[in-house]
Design a protein around this motif. Sequence first.
Motif, PDB file in Angstrom:
ATOM      1  N   THR A   1      -5.043   1.196  -7.600  1.00  0.00           N
ATOM      2  CA  THR A   1      -5.791   0.688  -6.447  1.00  0.00           C
ATOM      3  C   THR A   1      -6.148  -0.783  -6.643  1.00  0.00           C
TER       4      THR A   1
ATOM      5  N   MET B   1      -3.118  -2.863  -6.139  1.00  0.00           N
ATOM      6  CA  MET B   1      -2.760  -2.856  -4.716  1.00  0.00           C
ATOM      7  C   MET B   1      -3.588  -3.882  -3.945  1.00  0.00           C
TER       8      MET B   1
ATOM      9  N   LEU C   1       0.684   6.567  -6.920  1.00  0.00           N
ATOM     10  CA  LEU C   1      -0.463   7.458  -7.124  1.00  0.00           C
ATOM     11  C   LEU C   1      -0.045   8.916  -7.102  1.00  0.00           C
ATOM     12  N   GLY C   2       0.929   9.235  -6.250  1.00  0.00           N
ATOM     13  CA  GLY C   2       1.416  10.605  -6.193  1.00  0.00           C
ATOM     14  C   GLY C   2       2.012  11.037  -7.524  1.00  0.00           C
ATOM     15  N   LYS C   3       2.635  10.069  -8.240  1.00  0.00           N
ATOM     16  CA  LYS C   3       3.255  10.410  -9.528  1.00  0.00           C
ATOM     17  C   LYS C   3       2.249  10.375 -10.670  1.00  0.00           C
TER      18      LYS C   3
ATOM     19  N   ALA D   1       0.835  -1.207   0.000  1.00  0.00           N
ATOM     20  CA  ALA D   1       0.000   0.000   0.000  1.00  0.00           C
ATOM     21  C   ALA D   1       0.868   1.254   0.000  1.00  0.00           C
ATOM     22  N   GLY D   2       2.020   1.179   0.665  1.00  0.00           N
ATOM     23  CA  GLY D   2       2.920   2.332   0.677  1.00  0.00           C
ATOM     24  C   GLY D   2       3.412   2.672  -0.712  1.00  0.00           C
ATOM     25  N   LYS D   3       3.842   1.641  -1.441  1.00  0.00           N
ATOM     26  CA  LYS D   3       4.344   1.886  -2.793  1.00  0.00           C
ATOM     27  C   LYS D   3       3.220   2.307  -3.729  1.00  0.00           C
TER      28      LYS D   3
ATOM     29  N   CYS E   1       0.729   4.190  -2.854  1.00  0.00           N
ATOM     30  CA  CYS E   1       0.555   5.626  -2.599  1.00  0.00           C
ATOM     31  C   CYS E   1       1.631   6.421  -3.334  1.00  0.00           C
ATOM     32  N   GLU E   2       2.848   5.896  -3.317  1.00  0.00           N
ATOM     33  CA  GLU E   2       3.943   6.586  -4.004  1.00  0.00           C
ATOM     34  C   GLU E   2       3.639   6.707  -5.494  1.00  0.00           C
TER      35      GLU E   2
END
Lengths: 237, 83
Positions: free
Chosen positions: B55, B58, B44-46, B37-39, B41-42
């Motif tokens: 999602t 994930m 998704l930020g990009k 989930a952390g990666k 989010c990373e």
Amino acid sequence: METITLFSILAAGIAIGLGAIGSAIGEGFIAMKAVEALGRQPNASGKLIRVMIVGQAVTEAAAIFALVVSLILVFYTPEAGESIYKGYYLLSAGLAIGLGTIGAGLGGGLPGGSCMEGIGRQPENSDILTIQMIVGQAVTQTSSIFALTVSLILLSIDPSNDIVKVFAVVGGGLAMGLGAIGPGIGDGLVAKNANLAVGKNPRQMGLLTRTMVIGQAITETTDIYSLVVSLILIFVV
Amino acid sequence: MEAITGQELIRAVALLGAGIAMGLGAIGPGIGEGFVAGKACEALGKRPDQSQLITRTMIIGQAISETTGIYSLIVALILIFVV
């Protein structure tokens, strides 16, 4: 009676000794990242130090839970004629909270550290990064709250006279304590990367917070399995 | 404390084992799912425009990471109720 006191002081030591590990490392991580960010942005020192202290305070919660249980155990006075099996319940309570707070303490430090990194890069984003950090840390603390619940249940219930039940109760404490380590660290990893992403792309905060909470909820499932197994071992068996 | 023997001992150790199985078994999936989930989010930020795909992937990745946690749960429940 002396035997129960022996168990209660042993359990008090286990509770705070193990319980202090996670929070201490987590808070150290936040401070490390804060110092690193200060080197890059000395002008933002006010914001950085304020947010650092907020993040460390939330991370501290896990160790405070362990401290509370430890103090209850230190001052535990057995009633006259109480079964010595109560000693094993107390030991189990100490194991549950001591092991159970390691993950939440470590996990709370990770989003705090990435929040410092983000503020160090762009101090003007400090407000949204702080909100994001606190949401992430709050979810991370659930694993230690589960451990606290199990620990307080074990402190308060009357012991059974069945030796098999005593084994089940120690197993229940270990299930919750060990089971809370992984989800605590995992939740922290999710919040850490979400915070880093918000720092780089603040306009997408809504999407990122939503995804972070979904990811943390799924990470939390194994914690819930541990809680269920622990409660079955304490109450059903 | 009275001595504990035979069938009762097996039952007692099975219950203790159930606790250890679930407790240790939950560590790995917890950290692994957090990593996924952390990666996500990373990523998704990009690329926020790819949120559906990210999602979905994930959740599939986390479900597969979860399997060993479910194995532990099943083994723990077998140790509690069957043994």
